[in-house]
Design an enzyme around this catalytic site. Sequence first.
Site, short mmCIF file in Angstrom:
data_model
loop_
_atom_site.label_atom_id
_atom_site.label_comp_id
_atom_site.label_asym_id
_atom_site.label_seq_id
_atom_site.Cartn_x
_atom_site.Cartn_y
_atom_site.Cartn_z
N SER A 132 0.81 -1.26 0.11
CA SER A 132 -0.21 0.02 0.15
C SER A 132 0.77 1.14 -0.08
CB SER A 132 -0.94 0.04 1.25
OG SER A 132 -1.65 -1.14 1.33
N ALA A 170 -6.29 2.57 2.11
CA ALA A 170 -7.87 2.72 2.49
C ALA A 170 -8.03 3.41 3.94
CB ALA A 170 -8.49 1.41 2.32
N HIS A 214 -10.96 -3.90 -2.77
CA HIS A 214 -11.05 -4.96 -3.51
C HIS A 214 -12.31 -5.29 -4.25
CE1 HIS A 214 -7.14 -5.79 -2.87
NE2 HIS A 214 -7.17 -6.33 -1.73
#
Length: 285
Positions: free
Chosen positions: A62, A114, A157
């Site tokens: 990430s 996120a 996802h």
Amino acid sequence: MSASAVKIRVGHSPDADDAFMFYALAKNKIDTGRYEFSHELVDIETLNHRAFSGDLELTAVSIHAYAFLADKYVLCSCGASMGDRYGPIVVARSDFQGDLKNATFAVPGTLTSAFLGLRLYLKDDFNYVVTPFNQILDIVERGEYEGKKVDAGLVIHEGQLTYPEQSLKLIVDLGVWWDEETHLPLPLGANVVRKDLGPEMARDVERLLKESIRYGLDHRQDALDYALQFGRGLDPKKADKFVGMYVNDWTLDFGPRGRAAVAEFLRRGHECGAVPQALEPEFVA
């Protein structure tokens, strides 16, 4: 493997978009020369934590996690997952009427982009429980996880496409919010190469990754057929849409706007205290 071959261990998520991206490398569709690639499929938060030990030569991480790994890894200019006016979403049950700042969220990990995106959106810390990413929709529908009350879920996802099937409602799309805030795409994931490989090998690995991505885009149906086995229940139409969201021109090259987005995301992360130091993202030269 010949004695002269250089083994490159690759870590990426077992998801349709990553499978599409690595199709050519996984199925020996391109000439990798002296390099032999082996693939380890692990969820992104596990890869984020694993990268601290630096055991994989090439790994997906990430963008949030990269802020803690810049001493060990350098960003590839290709292999990005960017949310271009879409991205991770917050969902809740249809009867949710509360204030998100008081909600408890099911999240897929604290090093995910996120998670940082939600922190920036809320402009504050928030209550959360870390849960398996592929169970978040079920957890929100149920309203609890391991005895803890859950009000909302932070979804990554394929759940970004399938949440309506469980009668959940969209509260916020972080990609839309980020676009309104910055007029930039939301940088979510990247591939990174270990720095100790040296500049020449890093360039070789990046080049082969880019060839794999381009091969998938040029042989889309074959790559999609391969990716479908990693779609976790996505039908072919949804799988095609999901892959298109996260394997595209941004994936071939961050470009100036993509690099600016990474820098801005990390800058805001540092400003809010979630990223420990001011950091200028470093890409393979």
